[in-house]
Design an enzyme around this catalytic site. Structure first.
Site, PDB file in Angstrom:
ATOM      1  N   ASP A 227       0.848  -1.195   0.000  1.00  0.00           N
ATOM      2  CA  ASP A 227       0.000   0.000   0.000  1.00  0.00           C
ATOM      3  C   ASP A 227       0.881   1.243   0.000  1.00  0.00           C
ATOM      4  O   ASP A 227       1.566   1.524   0.980  1.00  0.00           O
ATOM      5  CB  ASP A 227      -0.897  -0.005   1.242  1.00  0.00           C
ATOM      6  CG  ASP A 227      -2.092   0.913   1.090  1.00  0.00           C
ATOM      7  OD1 ASP A 227      -1.946   1.952   0.425  1.00  0.00           O
ATOM      8  OD2 ASP A 227      -3.156   0.601   1.645  1.00  0.00           O
ATOM      9  N   HIS A 315      -9.549  -2.364  -8.571  1.00  0.00           N
ATOM     10  CA  HIS A 315      -9.315  -1.130  -7.822  1.00  0.00           C
ATOM     11  C   HIS A 315      -8.256  -0.268  -8.506  1.00  0.00           C
ATOM     12  O   HIS A 315      -8.422   0.961  -8.612  1.00  0.00           O
ATOM     13  CB  HIS A 315      -8.882  -1.487  -6.399  1.00  0.00           C
ATOM     14  CG  HIS A 315      -8.711  -0.312  -5.503  1.00  0.00           C
ATOM     15  ND1 HIS A 315      -9.777   0.299  -4.870  1.00  0.00           N
ATOM     16  CD2 HIS A 315      -7.606   0.390  -5.146  1.00  0.00           C
ATOM     17  CE1 HIS A 315      -9.327   1.318  -4.147  1.00  0.00           C
ATOM     18  NE2 HIS A 315      -8.019   1.397  -4.301  1.00  0.00           N
TER      19      HIS A 315
END
Length: 400
Positions: A227, A315
């Site tokens: 991330d 995503h």
């Protein structure tokens, strides 16, 4: 979940980031000596008895600068976000109260990272590796007629939101970051005391963390994916993150979202389905169109049957800057864990115009394959003030 910028990630959280002035690397260590006098002499000379240099404690983080250290310093292991509401009397009185509070916060936060902090709990012998940022919310900016970016405003509602008003918004928002929870606990106490003395009331508080991650490696979120693989470089950030030339040039807008993640349900998916939903491989962080983590995702690449390699609902695809005119945001997210059924992501993204987030989140809310596993439970927007130079205080330009 975080958006998907395309520029190269800052490779080392211990190295200076691409924003603001370059800072030196901080070496950690401890000095062992047989006696106090010997240790003092060795420290003064910079050498141990062997003649080799002595490892010094980490240097304190600077507070003063054109931009706040909470954004210019490499992302740290732990964070505490705090929001406060200020009393409402008359606009003139409330402006003076806010001005005084910002001056007091400047003093408290700068002293906390000094070589000799007034609170002994922060005295590590070389100052504290504490960084902070302070911002004002749209409501108080409008109520008091503050000089903030015209784009500052509340986010619209998004499909699927379940926002708790008690954990959202706020007149004043602070983010404290440090390498350990102890420093954050003490600093948060000092901030709370300053705001309480000004008549402000706590609205919400939220702690977050990063996993232990080797230097130069992108941390993972609680879904197990890397991330923060990419963030804008200096030139790109000047266009999309920091304000335009003028009073807001060294400020930015923070969009905060508290996103609960159903980690158990997501983990129950086959690994290939998890990768397809994200648009990246969990093993190495590479996009489905590439072989290494830092390759740009090619959202237009297709399989022989005409389907997209990165699925239409992935995503990574829906949050790609290529679908938003190249606009990018600086992401500095953290994980949180408030119990077995309440853990997830503290999405903290910085941008010149929060309409950028609105466009991205509108696409995600409509089609993101991760939606069944995500629940947005809190939200806030704040104008992150430019930094305070030596001899000045935070927010001096707000009263123009």
């Amino acid at each position: 979940m975080p958006t998907e910028p395309e520029n190269a990630q800052q490779p080392d959280r211990d190295a200076a980031p691409g924003f603001g002035r370059r800072r030196a690397l901080f070496a950690a260590g401890a000095v062992l000596a047989a006696g106090v006098g010997a240790a003092a002499g060795q420290l003064a000379s910079g050498e141990a008895e062997s003649g080799h240099p002595v490892a010094r404690p980490p240097a304190p983080t600077p507070f003063h600068g054109v931009r706040q250290a909470g954004l210019t310093f490499p992302q740290q292991e732990a964070t505490q976000l705090l929001a406060f509401d200020l009393p409402q009397n008359s606009p003139a009185a409330d402006r003076e109260a806010l001005r005084a509070l910002l001056a007091e916060l400047t003093r408290v936060l700068s002293e906390a990272v000094s070589d000799l902090p007034p609170d002994p709990r922060l005295d590590r012998g070389a100052g504290s590796r504490l960084t902070s940022l302070v911002g004002v919310g749209p409501a108080i900016a409008s109520r008091l007629g503050l000089d903030v970016p015209p784009a500052l405003g509340e986010l619209p509602p998004f499909p699927g939101d379940h926002l708790d008003p008690a954990r959202s918004g706020g007149d004043l928002l602070l983010q404290l970051c440090a390498d350990d929870r102890w420093t954050l606990a003490v600093a948060a106490e000092l901030v709370a005391a300053a705001t309480r003395a000004a008549g402000a009331t706590p609205r919400w508080s939220q702690s977050g963390f990063l996993p232990p991650t080797p230097s130069g490696v992108t941390p993972r979120n609680l879904f197990g994916f890397k991330d923060g693989t990419a963030n804008p470089d200096d030139e790109t950030a000047r266009q999309w993150v920091w304000g335009p030339p003028g009073p807001h040039e060294n400020g930015t807008v923070l969009v905060y979202r508290r996103i609960r993640m159903d980690t158990a349900a997501f983990a129950a998916l086959p690994a290939e389905r998890r990768d397809q939903a994200m648009g990246r491989r969990a093993t190495d962080g590479a996009p489905l169109t590439g072989t290494t983590e830092h390759e740009d995702p090619d959202i237009y690449a297709k399989n022989p049957d005409g389907s997209y390699v990165i699925p239409a609902t992935a995503h990574v695809r829906l949050s790609s800057p290529r679908l938003d005119g190249g606009a990018r945001m600086l992401r500095r997210g953290y994980s949180y864990d408030d119990g077995p059924t309440d853990r997830g992501l503290l999405f903290c993204a910085f941008m010149r115009d929060p309409a950028q987030f609105t466009r991205v989140q509108t696409r995600l809310a409509a089609r993101d394959a991760l939606n069944p596993f995500l629940d947005h439970t809190a939200s806030a927007v704040a104008y992150v003030l430019p930094g305070a130079r030596e001899g000045s205080v935070l927010g001096e330009h707000l009263w123009a």
